[in-house]
Write a protein that holds these residues in place. Sequence first.
Motif, mmCIF file in Angstrom:
data_model
loop_
_atom_site.group_PDB
_atom_site.id
_atom_site.type_symbol
_atom_site.label_atom_id
_atom_site.label_comp_id
_atom_site.label_asym_id
_atom_site.label_seq_id
_atom_site.Cartn_x
_atom_site.Cartn_y
_atom_site.Cartn_z
ATOM 1 N N CYS A 159 0.716 -13.777 -10.657
ATOM 2 C CA CYS A 159 -0.220 -14.615 -10.244
ATOM 3 C C CYS A 159 -1.461 -14.219 -9.957
ATOM 4 N N ILE A 160 -1.936 -12.976 -10.182
ATOM 5 C CA ILE A 160 -3.054 -12.340 -9.783
ATOM 6 C C ILE A 160 -3.768 -11.585 -10.666
ATOM 7 N N GLN A 161 -5.057 -11.650 -10.885
ATOM 8 C CA GLN A 161 -5.811 -10.830 -11.606
ATOM 9 C C GLN A 161 -6.723 -9.876 -10.893
ATOM 10 N N LEU A 162 -6.319 -8.680 -10.865
ATOM 11 C CA LEU A 162 -7.320 -7.911 -9.613
ATOM 12 C C LEU A 162 -8.584 -7.862 -10.047
ATOM 13 N N VAL A 178 -0.395 -18.472 -2.244
ATOM 14 C CA VAL A 178 0.393 -18.920 -3.738
ATOM 15 C C VAL A 178 1.747 -19.234 -3.333
ATOM 16 N N ALA A 179 2.478 -18.300 -2.583
ATOM 17 C CA ALA A 179 3.739 -18.132 -2.241
ATOM 18 C C ALA A 179 4.035 -19.669 -1.544
ATOM 19 N N LEU A 180 3.249 -20.087 -0.516
ATOM 20 C CA LEU A 180 3.378 -21.363 0.271
ATOM 21 C C LEU A 180 3.062 -22.828 -0.893
ATOM 22 N N TRP A 181 2.039 -22.402 -1.803
ATOM 23 C CA TRP A 181 1.786 -23.637 -2.811
ATOM 24 C C TRP A 181 3.200 -23.733 -3.364
ATOM 25 N N ARG A 182 3.857 -22.598 -3.650
ATOM 26 C CA ARG A 182 5.166 -22.723 -4.691
ATOM 27 C C ARG A 182 6.340 -23.385 -3.834
ATOM 28 N N GLN A 183 6.302 -23.118 -2.538
ATOM 29 C CA GLN A 183 7.246 -23.635 -1.535
ATOM 30 C C GLN A 183 7.036 -25.191 -1.570
ATOM 31 N N LEU A 184 5.636 -25.490 -1.346
ATOM 32 C CA LEU A 184 5.551 -27.056 -1.445
ATOM 33 C C LEU A 184 6.122 -27.867 -2.775
ATOM 34 N N GLY A 230 -0.721 -24.096 -11.765
ATOM 35 C CA GLY A 230 -0.824 -24.037 -13.242
ATOM 36 C C GLY A 230 -2.252 -23.561 -13.867
ATOM 37 N N ASN A 231 -3.117 -22.966 -12.823
ATOM 38 C CA ASN A 231 -4.219 -22.415 -13.116
ATOM 39 C C ASN A 231 -4.345 -21.075 -12.875
ATOM 40 N N LEU A 232 -3.091 -20.455 -12.455
ATOM 41 C CA LEU A 232 -3.008 -19.178 -11.997
ATOM 42 C C LEU A 232 -3.315 -18.247 -13.330
ATOM 43 N N PRO A 233 -3.802 -17.086 -13.426
ATOM 44 C CA PRO A 233 -3.832 -16.128 -12.145
ATOM 45 C C PRO A 233 -5.134 -16.329 -11.220
ATOM 46 N N VAL A 234 -4.949 -16.010 -9.930
ATOM 47 C CA VAL A 234 -6.134 -16.086 -9.107
ATOM 48 C C VAL A 234 -6.873 -14.891 -9.392
ATOM 49 N N SER A 235 -8.065 -15.075 -9.703
ATOM 50 C CA SER A 235 -8.923 -13.909 -10.050
ATOM 51 C C SER A 235 -9.809 -13.622 -8.943
ATOM 52 N N GLY A 236 -9.774 -12.815 -8.003
ATOM 53 C CA GLY A 236 -11.163 -12.396 -6.842
ATOM 54 C C GLY A 236 -10.348 -12.982 -5.900
#
Length: 342
Positions: A116-119, A153-159, A285-291
């Motif tokens: 889920c993350i792009q550092l 992101v974890a909370l979005w997945r829970q929802l 659906g637009n992961l990864p978070v970048s930044g």
Amino acid sequence: MAYVPPHRRHRPESTIGHQQEHINKTQPWGDNKSNKDRDDHFLSTQFCNAFSRICCINMKSRRDKWRRFQKQADRIGTEFQQKLQRFDAVNGMEVLNDDDAYGPEGESMKEQLAACIQLEWDTTQNAKWDRHVEPGITRIMTGGELGCAMSHVALWRQLVSASNDAVSMLIFEDDATFLAEKKMQQQGSFQSNSSNRGASRFLQAFSQAWSLLPDDWDIFYLGLSDRGERLPVEMADAQASNAQNQDGSPQSVTLVQDVTLFRPTYGFHTHAYALRKRAAAKLLGNLPVSGPLDVWLADNKWFNLNVYVPIVLNEGWRGNGASLVFQCKDAGSDVRMSSRIK
């Protein structure tokens, strides 16, 4: 005549006076104390019922910030205290430095990071709105930014994975602070006096904002440090039903109409926002978070979701409008900003 956006408009005294007459006069509610209790309970219930879940992200090492936020919850009301859930924040430094770090459900945090993350991220867009940031530089997310993004992101997945009854979530970070009571009385603004029967300014402001919020909302920021043009909202599209009691009767709490909504061009912070399940699904659906999470959202224009922000008019910095929820600077941030590392 030049167009004046809603957040720049000053309402005439006659209009304010007319709006203050919106009171249900059919029931004598007795003394001021009973009026205060009834109004506070109504507004607190309305606020809590607006969202399926209400969560606050808090690191287990910062119980002091959780206690501070709970004191905030005390002021909002018992209903809020009961619905509020603490979410154990991801420790980004542990994820970066410990290959054996696992989440609360036994998941590998390294695997979650990869998914889920792009550092690495580019500062070009961010620099257009933050004068402290140099454009065209590749930065590496800090541990705090990483933990923040992974927690959201974890909370979005829970929802998204919740039952159909869970359609929305209100997310706070533990440094959030609610709109305070106003000590000095001013014409046309929320006040602590008998005219509002003791209901808190935040709950009044939220009630107004909720009544104006269009049906198509995806993300609803209760606090955002916005940049650029504030795009006006067509109030005729607002949810009229939001300003009613659950039984369909008109709302009986006196509210001064000095709250408006706008659509942001760009903005910072994720300390207080609500999102619907469909919005969470689109973000995932637009992961990864970048930044940094807030920068990623704003850089990508929130992926064309319908984003709305309420403000209390003629307050805040230079009178440009006050957020309903602020970040408490005294609480101390746990997130170091990669964009400003020299």
